[in-house]
Design an enzyme around this catalytic site. Sequence first.
Site: not given
Length: 374
Positions: A58, A349, A352
């Site tokens: 991600s 978040d 990340h």
Amino acid sequence: MFLFMKFPPSFSSLSPSSLFRFIVLFIITVLIVCEKTRAVVKLPPNVSVPAVLVFGDSIMDTGNNNNNLATTARCNYPPYGKDFKGGIPTGRFSNGKVPSDLIVEELGIKEFLPPYVDSKLEPGELATGVCFASGGAGYDPFTAQSSFTISLSGQLGLFREYIGKLKAAVGEERTKFILKNTLYIVVLGSNDISNTYFLTRVRQLQYPNFSAYADFMLSSASTFFKEIYGEGARRIAVFNVPPLGYLPSQRTIGGGIRRDVVVKINDAVQIFNTKLSKQLESLNHDLPDSRMVYVDVYNPLLDIIVNYQKYGYKVGDRGCCGTGTIEVVLLCNRFTPLCSNDLEYVFWDSFHPTESVYKKLISPVIGKYLNKFL
């Protein structure tokens, strides 16, 4: 930098108004060109980096999970992408650009790195690079399997499919040149350690000692590196695993009531990173003409997190989204309150970093390591 404009044969022949318009046009052109080349690194003469191809999780995913309804590892909805061009949620796990984009931008290749699994992907993008990364993936096959995302072997399959499409688009010889001179980026391992080993503990039953699990991860990684080398890859940048014990989510889950740094996870990361560095040295020795480079992002990111105020941030232990302590992907959504200014936060978040942090990381990393590939 050279500007090519059609100058009038004689400035004296121009009327005052025409001369003024010409000067304004010239100034605007200079400003546009300077802005576009502002962050572009300069390559040595006769050296080319025609494309960037990214494998990973991600941190690097630019939208490959968007149409995969089987996984919760998707973020193609607000507030993700709120600072992206047009404020569009693209599937990037950030408020804006991710390292995949910033790397191609720094190299002057293009503004964004498109996801390969995108029905709207333009054929012309193939020759300058695409992203195969999938949020939730890891070196351990089980990591992607448990999150229903694109595994490392799946990303390898997409890469081979890409090669076939590239040959059809630009021909055999040009394809060989692109594959040999492309910069390959590999960013994996975080989900293996944080989720598969420590959160679900699935692999702890098989590998009670983390060092043994790290060896298992490295075995899978080495096989992958050899596979892409066999397909023509030579310039391969392998990012080490970041300081996971400092992530807001890990502090919430494993740091107790005070949300302390999770030392055991950081220790595990350092064990793996040390092994990874040695493994890449060995592969470079065994594979002719390979330039596999161990890229340290652990220490630069750790410095930003620990000394966040030095870098202009006000919050280093919580994300901008929601409480910032646990919200990520589905828990960070259009109904979740946001911080008033994400430029004050290290994390977007609970897992990340913000685009701002990525920008502080990527430019120095490119400057430090680029010559090792050339």
